[in-house]
Write an enzyme that holds these catalytic residues in place. Structure first.
Site, PDB file in Angstrom:
ATOM      1  N   HIS A 186      -1.133  -0.300  10.075  1.00 12.15           N
ATOM      2  CA  HIS A 186      -1.871  -1.467  10.195  1.00 12.15           C
ATOM      3  C   HIS A 186      -0.574  -2.110  10.039  1.00 12.15           C
ATOM      4  O   HIS A 186      -1.550  -3.542  10.438  1.00 12.15           O
ATOM      5  CB  HIS A 186      -2.140  -0.852   8.481  1.00 12.15           C
ATOM      6  CG  HIS A 186      -2.918  -0.733   8.311  1.00 12.15           C
ATOM      7  ND1 HIS A 186      -4.503  -0.693   8.189  1.00 12.15           N
ATOM      8  CD2 HIS A 186      -3.494   1.087   7.786  1.00 12.15           C
ATOM      9  CE1 HIS A 186      -5.074   0.436   8.569  1.00 12.15           C
ATOM     10  NE2 HIS A 186      -4.412   0.517   7.774  1.00 12.15           N
ATOM     11  N   GLN A 213      -0.158   4.536   7.649  1.00 16.89           N
ATOM     12  CA  GLN A 213       0.075   3.303   6.528  1.00 16.89           C
ATOM     13  C   GLN A 213       1.212   2.177   7.682  1.00 16.89           C
ATOM     14  O   GLN A 213       0.206   0.841   7.529  1.00 16.89           O
ATOM     15  CB  GLN A 213       0.283   3.416   5.441  1.00 16.89           C
ATOM     16  CG  GLN A 213       0.192   2.128   4.703  1.00 16.89           C
ATOM     17  CD  GLN A 213      -1.352   1.925   3.907  1.00 16.89           C
ATOM     18  OE1 GLN A 213      -1.692   3.241   4.190  1.00 16.89           O
ATOM     19  NE2 GLN A 213      -1.631   1.079   4.677  1.00 16.89           N
ATOM     20  N   ASP A 217     -10.416   6.547   4.150  1.00 16.81           N
ATOM     21  CA  ASP A 217     -10.477   5.311   4.890  1.00 16.81           C
ATOM     22  C   ASP A 217     -12.120   5.783   5.924  1.00 16.81           C
ATOM     23  O   ASP A 217     -12.781   4.993   6.125  1.00 16.81           O
ATOM     24  CB  ASP A 217      -9.178   5.542   5.832  1.00 16.81           C
ATOM     25  CG  ASP A 217      -8.234   4.611   5.470  1.00 16.81           C
ATOM     26  OD1 ASP A 217      -8.503   4.763   3.587  1.00 16.81           O
ATOM     27  OD2 ASP A 217      -7.464   4.291   6.102  1.00 16.81           O
ATOM     28  N   HIS A 268     -31.221 -18.495 -36.587  1.00 13.81           N
ATOM     29  CA  HIS A 268     -31.592 -17.264 -36.221  1.00 13.81           C
ATOM     30  C   HIS A 268     -31.846 -16.198 -37.048  1.00 13.81           C
ATOM     31  O   HIS A 268     -32.736 -15.123 -37.382  1.00 13.81           O
ATOM     32  CB  HIS A 268     -30.032 -16.675 -36.106  1.00 13.81           C
ATOM     33  CG  HIS A 268     -29.509 -17.110 -34.603  1.00 13.81           C
ATOM     34  ND1 HIS A 268     -29.161 -17.991 -34.612  1.00 13.81           N
ATOM     35  CD2 HIS A 268     -28.746 -16.731 -33.716  1.00 13.81           C
ATOM     36  CE1 HIS A 268     -28.180 -18.762 -33.386  1.00 13.81           C
ATOM     37  NE2 HIS A 268     -27.971 -17.365 -32.848  1.00 13.81           N
ATOM     38  N   GLU A 293      -2.810   1.163  -3.765  1.00 14.40           N
ATOM     39  CA  GLU A 293      -3.920   1.038  -3.145  1.00 14.40           C
ATOM     40  C   GLU A 293      -4.660   2.977  -2.696  1.00 14.40           C
ATOM     41  O   GLU A 293      -5.941   3.453  -3.553  1.00 14.40           O
ATOM     42  CB  GLU A 293      -4.209   0.559  -1.928  1.00 14.40           C
ATOM     43  CG  GLU A 293      -5.276   0.586  -1.149  1.00 14.40           C
ATOM     44  CD  GLU A 293      -5.539   0.120   0.326  1.00 14.40           C
ATOM     45  OE1 GLU A 293      -7.058  -0.375   0.374  1.00 14.40           O
ATOM     46  OE2 GLU A 293      -4.456   0.302   0.784  1.00 14.40           O
ATOM     47  N   HIS A 294      -3.340   3.284  -1.923  1.00 16.02           N
ATOM     48  CA  HIS A 294      -3.682   4.687  -1.624  1.00 16.02           C
ATOM     49  C   HIS A 294      -2.326   5.445  -2.492  1.00 16.02           C
ATOM     50  O   HIS A 294      -1.332   5.119  -2.898  1.00 16.02           O
ATOM     51  CB  HIS A 294      -3.358   5.305  -0.487  1.00 16.02           C
ATOM     52  CG  HIS A 294      -5.126   4.157   0.872  1.00 16.02           C
ATOM     53  ND1 HIS A 294      -4.136   3.347   0.900  1.00 16.02           N
ATOM     54  CD2 HIS A 294      -6.031   4.358   0.575  1.00 16.02           C
ATOM     55  CE1 HIS A 294      -5.503   2.971   1.982  1.00 16.02           C
ATOM     56  NE2 HIS A 294      -6.576   3.947   1.855  1.00 16.02           N
TER      57      HIS A 294
END
Length: 430
Positions: A261, A258, A362, A421, A326-327
């Site tokens: 990134h 991770q 991923d 209506h 996220e993960h």
């Protein structure tokens, strides 16, 4: 890494900081609003100006779209093993999509009225593929691949180019395989604005999918209404929740993957084991020494990595729900895994067990890796096939169903003061 134990003075503050909400800063909001306004008023010219400013590339309106010649050249230079990997990932995306796609249905309610839903693909969607530090071939698949599986006829890809004006060939091959019908070499908030609002060269889309930096995410948020969006997927992040049964080398590898990134990536490690925490720290130092992106790794490890030692796994699950990662990598004793899984409600994707890796999710497994970040997992889910489908409800009534429905409709019409209506149904029953 920043390590917090329950006995530390800053422990309570660290836990409070883990309870996140995806709220952009004022500086980002203002900058993105200005970009959107420029694209709305100046169209292609604004896209070219922003490309020069942010991506250091000189483009003309005629050169915004990737040409068929460029696509053919990319096919010629990308190795076959890359194409094989792309095909394998798309096959899994197709399989996963077929299981999760919404399907038409119909039934009859208590008054004899036929009701149902119809699901059709959007006509035209936009997918955003970030540029930056790595060619995100997989993101091309994890967005466009779902649109293709559902049968969207027009898939418009937006991705930044390099200073030479070129898009990475492997990304172009992946986009073609994922069904992209148009590809534009524009990134950032301006690319999102172009997809939502259209320009002289780019027709607007109905819905936008894909991750990006905080400016891209904020552009999607501001443009809701002009266009539909998938979710708010920003800079990538991972949380590992582990007990003493976890392999420290595997945990360290997940955290480093991770950190690769770089930039705004976020890492969190929650464990019940002091021994595991120490071993993971040692493994990180050892493994990082042989990896290629040392600068990115060190920045994220020092600035954006939080380790929390808890006394019980249930407390760890509470932190997961507050953080909404996220993960989530969950590595605990097999006999308690299902119990902990049942407690977790906000993770974008969960990788359960010693051999489950975010990397496989991923790149290959089938579910999309485009997932909510920054705490938005409390409100959003990751990309899935049914998000590429437009839902329409259907009501079909015969005279008998109209008669049986009339008393209830008349009550609602009277209470709400909407006599027309009630009259609209009453006329059908006379």
């Amino acid at each position: 890494m920043n390590v917090y134990r329950e006995t530390d003075e800053g422990y309570a503050a660290a836990l409070a900081a883990m309870n996140r909400r995806a709220i952009p800063g004022e500086e980002v909001r203002t900058a993105v609003a200005d970009i959107i306004r420029e694209v709305q008023t100046r169209g292609d010219a604004a896209l070219c100006d922003f490309s020069a400013r942010f991506d250091k590339v000189q483009l003309t309106p005629a050169g915004l779209r990737v040409t068929p010649e460029e696509l053919a050249a990319a096919q010629a230079v990308v190795p076959q093993d890359v194409k094989d990997a792309i095909a394998a990932s798309l096959a899994n995306i197709e399989y996963f999509s077929q299981q999760s796609m919404r399907r038409d249905w119909s039934g009859v309610n208590a008054q004899g009225c036929e009701v149902g839903e119809r699901f059709v693909p959007y006509d035209r969607v936009g997918i955003y593929v970030p540029g930056g530090k790595a060619p995100l071939v997989s993101t091309s698949l994890m967005t466009g691949g779902f649109a293709k599986a559902v049968g969207v006829p027009e898939i418009v890809a937006m991705t930044p180019c390099g200073p030479d004006g070129k898009v990475n060939p492997a990304v172009l091959v992946a986009l073609q395989a994922a069904g992209a019908t148009e590809i534009y070499r524009v990134g950032g908030a301006q690319g999102i604005a172009a997809l939502a609002l259209g320009t002289e060269s780019i027709a607007p889309v109905q819905k936008i999918f894909g991750p990006g930096n905080r400016f891209v995410v904020e552009a999607k948020r501001q443009l809701v209404g002009a266009v539909a969006i998938d979710l708010l997927p920003g800079p990538s992040e991972v949380m590992v929740l582990a007990d003493a049964t976890a392999n420290p080398a595997f945990v360290a590898a997940d955290l480093l993957a991770q950190a690769e990134h770089g930039g705004d990536s976020a890492i969190a490690f929650v464990t019940t084991s002091e021994e595991l925490l120490t071993a993971v720290e040692q493994e990180i130092e050892k493994q990082a020494a042989v990896l290629s992106r040392a600068a990115y790794l060190q920045q994220v490890l020092q600035e954006n990595t939080t380790c929390i030692l808890v006394s019980e796994l249930t407390a760890g699950a509470d932190i997961v729900n507050a953080y909404a990662p996220e993960h989530l990598v969950l590595v605990v004793a097999p006999e308690v895994e299902d119990d902990i899984l049942a407690r977790i409600r906000t993770a974008g994707a969960i990788y359960a067990g010693t051999y489950s890796t975010v990397a496989c999710g991923d790149f290959l497994a089938g579910p999309s890796h485009t997932l909510p970040t920054g705490g938005s997992g409390k409100s959003f889910s990751g990309i899935r096939a049914d998000q590429f489908q437009r839902r329409t409800s259907i009501v079909r009534m015969g005279r008998e169903a109209a008669q049986r429905s009339l008393p209830y409709v008349q009550v609602f019409a009277r209470v709400e003061g909407l006599d027309a209506h009630g009259r609209s149904l009453e006329l059908r029953t006379l």
